[in-house]
Enzyme design. Structure first.
Site, short mmCIF file in Angstrom:
data_model
loop_
_atom_site.label_atom_id
_atom_site.label_comp_id
_atom_site.label_asym_id
_atom_site.label_seq_id
_atom_site.Cartn_x
_atom_site.Cartn_y
_atom_site.Cartn_z
N THR A 151 52.07 81.32 76.49
CA THR A 151 51.62 82.64 76.95
C THR A 151 50.44 82.57 77.92
O THR A 151 50.42 83.28 78.93
CB THR A 151 51.23 83.51 75.74
OG1 THR A 151 52.28 83.42 74.78
CG2 THR A 151 51.03 84.94 76.14
N ASP A 153 62.82 73.62 73.66
CA ASP A 153 61.95 74.35 72.74
C ASP A 153 62.74 75.45 72.00
O ASP A 153 63.50 76.20 72.63
CB ASP A 153 60.81 74.96 73.58
CG ASP A 153 59.65 75.43 72.74
OD1 ASP A 153 59.52 74.98 71.59
OD2 ASP A 153 58.84 76.24 73.26
N HIS A 154 62.54 75.57 70.72
CA HIS A 154 63.18 76.63 69.90
C HIS A 154 64.66 76.83 70.22
O HIS A 154 65.07 77.93 70.61
CB HIS A 154 62.45 77.96 70.04
CG HIS A 154 61.07 77.95 69.47
ND1 HIS A 154 60.83 77.92 68.11
CD2 HIS A 154 59.85 77.91 70.06
CE1 HIS A 154 59.52 77.88 67.90
NE2 HIS A 154 58.90 77.87 69.06
N GLY A 166 49.72 78.07 70.43
CA GLY A 166 48.35 77.64 70.72
C GLY A 166 47.58 78.62 71.60
O GLY A 166 46.35 78.61 71.60
N ASP A 219 65.57 74.73 65.83
CA ASP A 219 64.82 75.74 65.06
C ASP A 219 65.76 76.64 64.26
O ASP A 219 66.28 77.63 64.77
CB ASP A 219 63.97 76.57 66.04
CG ASP A 219 63.19 77.67 65.32
OD1 ASP A 219 63.27 77.75 64.08
OD2 ASP A 219 62.50 78.44 66.00
N GLU A 271 61.75 73.10 62.19
CA GLU A 271 60.74 74.13 61.93
C GLU A 271 60.95 74.70 60.54
O GLU A 271 62.07 75.00 60.14
CB GLU A 271 60.82 75.23 63.00
CG GLU A 271 59.81 76.35 62.79
CD GLU A 271 59.43 77.09 64.07
OE1 GLU A 271 59.53 76.52 65.17
OE2 GLU A 271 59.04 78.26 63.94
N HIS A 324 52.98 83.14 67.70
CA HIS A 324 53.35 82.97 69.11
C HIS A 324 52.71 84.10 69.92
O HIS A 324 52.68 85.23 69.48
CB HIS A 324 54.87 83.03 69.29
CG HIS A 324 55.56 81.76 68.89
ND1 HIS A 324 56.56 81.72 67.96
CD2 HIS A 324 55.39 80.49 69.31
CE1 HIS A 324 56.97 80.47 67.82
NE2 HIS A 324 56.27 79.70 68.62
#
Ligand code: ZN
Length: 287
Positions: free
Chosen positions: A236, A78-79, A213, A100, A132, A180
């Site tokens: 989160t 991720d990222h 999300g 990203d 992204e 985020h």
């Protein structure tokens, strides 16, 4: 395999859940929820999360869970924000990568994303690469300060079309009003029209991912899926479930020194959050 599920998300209007982990407890909660609900699942590590658990450890833990539970679990980097980081994750055996480079100017973003796609596919033709475009603000935490989204942060559909064509990505993370983290000061407004326009611009073979999300409403998710979101990232909310419950457990059991006994209620709390999301995303019984 991943592509079949992505295709089905559009045909059948549901979304894959993507949940992050940095230790065994979150991963266990995600996998157990997915197994109980018979849902294909994405698990992800950011560069920081991957550093904590270890690159090889992440790959092999996921492999072990896959073997134990017999469900499709896909591991995503991720990222990942440098070509070297992307390369390390590809070489380690990740199933998917988010290259990203969204912080860079448009042309630079295209150049480095394209380089990532070419490298990843040369090593593993089945790997899924996400790019992204636009600026998704915030970090994966509870945001007390006001986060202002500027018009120039948002992904422009015509640029999205050009970006996916030139880079060859399989998935795209657009900025569509999402943030985020959990935002407490200002409500997030997801631009549903823009998601639909971007989906049209990128075409049916490129899949859209909704980041940030956590904190969004059930109707936000349903509307976003309706117009073309194929995957939703949640981080989160499970972090909050973990830490809140851990604090409470430590208070309630001041004499307890066995780590797995202290961590058990946190796993259950994360599972509750994950299961709630999987129901909303509609990925239940899709294996
Ligand atoms: Zn994200």
């Amino acid at each position: 395999m991943i592509k079949n599920y992505l295709k089905r998300t559009i045909e059948e209007k549901w979304a894959l859940g993507h949940f992050n982990f940095s230790e065994d407890e979150a991963l266990r909660a995600i996998v157990k929820s997915a197994a109980e609900f018979k849902t294909p699942i994405f698990v992800g590590t950011s560069e920081g999360e991957r550093k904590h658990i270890g690159l090889k450890q992440a790959v092999n833990l996921v492999k072990a869970f896959r073997e134990e539970f017999g469900i499709p679990i896909f591991l995503n980097a991720d990222h990942h924000k440098s070509f070297d980081a992307v390369k390390e994750a590809v070489d380690a055996g990740y199933d998917a990568i988010l290259a990203d480079f969204s912080a860079l100017p448009f042309e630079e973003n295209i150049k480095l994303t394209k380089q990532s796609v070419e490298y990843a596919k040369s090593k593993n033709p089945d790997i899924i690469v996400e790019g992204e475009l636009g600026y998704v603000r915030g970090e994966s935490k509870i945001q007390k300060e006001i986060i202002e989204i500027k018009a120039e942060d948002l992904t422009k559909p015509e640029e999205a079309g050009q970006f996916v064509k030139e880079t060859g990505v399989d998935m795209l993370a657009p900025a569509v009003g999402n943030i985020h983290g959990i935002v407490v000061s200002s409500p997030e407004t997801i631009d549903i029209q823009r998601i639909g326009d971007i989906k049209k611009a990128v075409g049916e073979n490129v899949y859209l991912v909704l980041h940030g999300g956590s904190g969004l409403s059930e109707s936000d998710f349903k509307n976003a899926i309706e117009v073309g979101i194929s995957m939703v990232h949640i981080n989160t909310e499970i972090r909050v479930a973990f830490t809140k419950t851990l604090r409470k457990t430590l208070e309630e059991m001041p004499e307890e020194t066995t780590p797995y006994k202290i961590l058990m209620p946190s796993i259950e709390a994360m599972k509750k959050v994950i299961e709630e999301k999987l129901k909303i995303f509609g990925s239940v019984n899709k294996i």
